[in-house]
Design a protein around this motif. Structure first.
Motif, PDB file in Angstrom:
ATOM      1  N   SER A  35       0.889  -1.164   0.079  1.00 27.75           N
ATOM      2  CA  SER A  35      -0.052  -0.003   0.061  1.00 27.75           C
ATOM      3  C   SER A  35       0.855   1.369  -0.101  1.00 27.75           C
ATOM      4  N   THR A  36       1.957   1.333   0.653  1.00 26.32           N
ATOM      5  CA  THR A  36       2.838   2.281   0.929  1.00 26.32           C
ATOM      6  C   THR A  36       3.578   2.650  -0.593  1.00 26.32           C
ATOM      7  N   LEU A  37       3.861   1.713  -1.122  1.00 28.94           N
ATOM      8  CA  LEU A  37       4.888   1.440  -2.283  1.00 28.94           C
ATOM      9  C   LEU A  37       3.899   1.937  -3.563  1.00 28.94           C
ATOM     10  N   TRP A  38       2.871   1.524  -3.476  1.00 32.22           N
ATOM     11  CA  TRP A  38       2.076   1.849  -4.796  1.00 32.22           C
ATOM     12  C   TRP A  38       0.691   3.030  -4.457  1.00 32.22           C
ATOM     13  N   ARG A  39       0.978   3.564  -3.363  1.00 27.20           N
ATOM     14  CA  ARG A  39      -0.021   4.463  -2.922  1.00 27.20           C
ATOM     15  C   ARG A  39      -1.404   4.331  -3.129  1.00 27.20           C
ATOM     16  N   ALA A  40      -1.836   2.924  -2.778  1.00 30.72           N
ATOM     17  CA  ALA A  40      -3.222   2.427  -3.122  1.00 30.72           C
ATOM     18  C   ALA A  40      -3.554   1.461  -1.744  1.00 30.72           C
ATOM     19  N   ASP A  41      -4.794   1.099  -1.473  1.00 33.46           N
ATOM     20  CA  ASP A  41      -5.326   0.375  -0.520  1.00 33.46           C
ATOM     21  C   ASP A  41      -5.165  -0.842  -0.932  1.00 33.46           C
ATOM     22  N   ILE A  42      -4.168  -1.671  -0.612  1.00 31.34           N
ATOM     23  CA  ILE A  42      -4.132  -3.061  -1.298  1.00 31.34           C
ATOM     24  C   ILE A  42      -4.494  -4.187  -0.052  1.00 31.34           C
ATOM     25  N   ARG A  43      -5.378  -4.989  -0.535  1.00 34.96           N
ATOM     26  CA  ARG A  43      -5.838  -6.015   0.470  1.00 34.96           C
ATOM     27  C   ARG A  43      -5.697  -7.453  -0.353  1.00 34.96           C
ATOM     28  N   LEU A  44      -4.711  -8.246   0.577  1.00 32.43           N
ATOM     29  CA  LEU A  44      -4.363  -9.560  -0.047  1.00 32.43           C
ATOM     30  C   LEU A  44      -5.541 -10.609   0.337  1.00 32.43           C
ATOM     31  N   VAL A  45      -5.853 -11.528  -0.706  1.00 30.54           N
ATOM     32  CA  VAL A  45      -6.606 -12.671  -0.150  1.00 30.54           C
ATOM     33  C   VAL A  45      -5.730 -14.030  -0.547  1.00 30.54           C
ATOM     34  N   GLY A  46      -5.147 -14.637   0.623  1.00 24.25           N
ATOM     35  CA  GLY A  46      -4.368 -15.552   0.813  1.00 24.25           C
ATOM     36  C   GLY A  46      -4.993 -16.774   0.305  1.00 24.25           C
ATOM     37  N   ALA A  47      -3.938 -17.877  -0.285  1.00 27.34           N
ATOM     38  CA  ALA A  47      -4.455 -19.207  -0.751  1.00 27.34           C
ATOM     39  C   ALA A  47      -4.760 -20.222   0.330  1.00 27.34           C
ATOM     40  N   GLY A  48      -4.458 -19.567   1.606  1.00 26.15           N
ATOM     41  CA  GLY A  48      -4.692 -20.276   3.083  1.00 26.15           C
ATOM     42  C   GLY A  48      -4.059 -19.574   4.007  1.00 26.15           C
ATOM     43  N   ARG A  49      -4.148 -20.321   5.161  1.00 28.57           N
ATOM     44  CA  ARG A  49      -3.542 -19.569   6.535  1.00 28.57           C
ATOM     45  C   ARG A  49      -2.567 -20.748   7.012  1.00 28.57           C
ATOM     46  N   GLN A  67      -4.232   0.403 -11.678  1.00 27.50           N
ATOM     47  CA  GLN A  67      -3.188   0.899 -12.560  1.00 27.50           C
ATOM     48  C   GLN A  67      -2.672  -0.710 -12.946  1.00 27.50           C
ATOM     49  N   PRO A  68      -2.327  -0.665 -14.254  1.00 26.60           N
ATOM     50  CA  PRO A  68      -1.218  -1.791 -14.577  1.00 26.60           C
ATOM     51  C   PRO A  68       0.129  -1.697 -14.236  1.00 26.60           C
ATOM     52  N   LEU A  69       0.634  -2.921 -13.618  1.00 30.44           N
ATOM     53  CA  LEU A  69       1.944  -3.045 -12.844  1.00 30.44           C
ATOM     54  C   LEU A  69       2.925  -3.470 -13.826  1.00 30.44           C
ATOM     55  N   GLU A  70       4.112  -3.017 -13.831  1.00 25.10           N
ATOM     56  CA  GLU A  70       5.315  -3.622 -14.696  1.00 25.10           C
ATOM     57  C   GLU A  70       5.851  -4.534 -13.413  1.00 25.10           C
ATOM     58  N   LYS A  71       5.553  -5.713 -13.810  1.00 28.15           N
ATOM     59  CA  LYS A  71       5.568  -6.840 -12.899  1.00 28.15           C
ATOM     60  C   LYS A  71       6.969  -7.059 -12.334  1.00 28.15           C
ATOM     61  N   ASP A  72       8.298  -6.920 -13.144  1.00 27.76           N
ATOM     62  CA  ASP A  72       9.370  -7.390 -12.734  1.00 27.76           C
ATOM     63  C   ASP A  72      10.091  -6.131 -11.853  1.00 27.76           C
ATOM     64  N   ALA A  74       7.990  -4.230  -9.965  1.00 21.73           N
ATOM     65  CA  ALA A  74       7.060  -4.097  -8.962  1.00 21.73           C
ATOM     66  C   ALA A  74       7.861  -5.231  -7.880  1.00 21.73           C
ATOM     67  N   VAL A  75       8.093  -6.411  -8.443  1.00 24.12           N
ATOM     68  CA  VAL A  75       9.044  -7.414  -7.450  1.00 24.12           C
ATOM     69  C   VAL A  75      10.157  -6.983  -7.036  1.00 24.12           C
ATOM     70  N   ARG A  76      10.858  -6.178  -7.959  1.00 21.95           N
ATOM     71  CA  ARG A  76      12.222  -5.921  -7.268  1.00 21.95           C
ATOM     72  C   ARG A  76      12.152  -4.674  -6.120  1.00 21.95           C
ATOM     73  N   ARG A  77      11.257  -3.731  -6.321  1.00 23.27           N
ATOM     74  CA  ARG A  77      10.802  -2.635  -5.480  1.00 23.27           C
ATOM     75  C   ARG A  77      10.424  -3.233  -4.233  1.00 23.27           C
ATOM     76  N   LEU A  78       9.462  -4.008  -4.303  1.00 22.84           N
ATOM     77  CA  LEU A  78       8.657  -4.859  -3.321  1.00 22.84           C
ATOM     78  C   LEU A  78       9.769  -5.455  -2.218  1.00 22.84           C
ATOM     79  N   ASN A  79      10.584  -6.128  -2.808  1.00 21.40           N
ATOM     80  CA  ASN A  79      11.639  -6.832  -1.982  1.00 21.40           C
ATOM     81  C   ASN A  79      12.445  -5.828  -1.397  1.00 21.40           C
ATOM     82  N   ALA A  80      12.704  -4.877  -1.893  1.00 22.32           N
ATOM     83  CA  ALA A  80      13.656  -3.831  -1.223  1.00 22.32           C
ATOM     84  C   ALA A  80      12.958  -3.381  -0.033  1.00 22.32           C
TER      85      ALA A  80
END
Length: 250
Positions: A35-49, A67-72, A74-80
């Motif tokens: 949410s902080t990185l993409w300035r949006a209210d992100i809610r995750l639905v997991g495959a299980g607990r 908005q569309p994500l540039e996935k590679d 997004a992964v790099r920035r999120l991991n940081a």
């Protein structure tokens, strides 16, 4: 647009995957970072607990973005952005109605046992000094595969509509200094894998036998099964989805 996020984590510092009102969870940590990185209210639905202290080598969740994500990137920035004990492996664009939990075809867990003291495995495996009869434990695994109702291995007072699970695999193997139990099914009940492992270890220690495992399952009584082994040895390792969920080049 809907996306699947594939990630892994060391569960030692977390009170499980699911958000908790008064404890740190993997879900909360990831949602806050995204949410902080993409300035949006992100809610995750997991495959299980996963319960407190359980690890995941592979877990998926879905989320929506306008908005569309540039996935590679997004992964790099999120991991940081994320702490060192959570890593994002990939982000996939999926069909609009894809659901990380309900569309999963099967899930695989592993449980790790070590039989001598190892300071490097202290937080990631269950230590049992006594000899274990691996052959007897695998005979008991074969009996597990004959059943579908696993209420006896479910956490008490769990709000589920059915205790039926279809097991595809259950087996112990020796991998170097480790004993690894691997189990695959379409779904799992709360605490099910840790209760199964505790029951199988009783067989391996000579406290129970293969026929008793059948009696335990037929009893549908959690009190008849073995104790739940510690969470630190449990890993969610694989989740399988239909290929049709993933969009081309997604």
């Amino acid at each position: 647009m809907r996306y699947f996020i594939e990630f892994a984590y060391d569960g030692k510092a977390y009170h499980g995957w699911q958000r908790q009102p008064d404890a740190r969870s993997v879900q909360q940590t990831m949602e806050e970072a995204m949410s902080t990185l993409w300035r949006a209210d992100i809610r995750l639905v997991g495959a299980g607990r996963t319960d407190a202290g359980v690890h995941a080598r592979q877990l998926f969740a879905h989320f929506d973005m306008e908005q569309p994500l540039e996935k590679d990137e997004a992964v790099r920035r999120l991991n940081a952005f994320l702490p060192e004990d959570i890593s994002v492996e990939a982000i996939y664009k999926v069909v609009p109605n894809a659901h990380a939990r309900f569309d999963a075809l099967e899930r695989t867990y592993e449980y790790v046992v070590v039989q001598k003291k190892d300071p490097f495995m202290h937080d990631w495996a269950h230590l049992i000094h006594l000899p274990l009869d691996l052959e007897a434990m695998n005979h008991a695994c074969a009996e597990l595969l004959k059943h579908t109702d696993f209420e006896c291995f479910s956490k008490s007072n769990t709000d589920v509509k059915t205790y039926v699970c279809h097991l595809k695999e259950a087996h112990w193997s020796r991998e170097g200094a480790r004993l690894v139990f691997r189990i695959t099914a379409d779904r799992f009940l709360r605490n099910m894998v840790r209760a199964i492992v505790g029951t199988l270890l009783d067989v391996g220690l000579g406290k129970s036998d293969v026929e008793n495992v059948n009696s335990i399952i037929k009893s549908r009584d959690r009190g008849e099964a073995g104790v739940s082994v510690p969470a630190k040895g449990l890993y969610l390792t694989k989740i399988l989805y239909p290929e049709s969920l993933f969009q081309p080049h997604g």
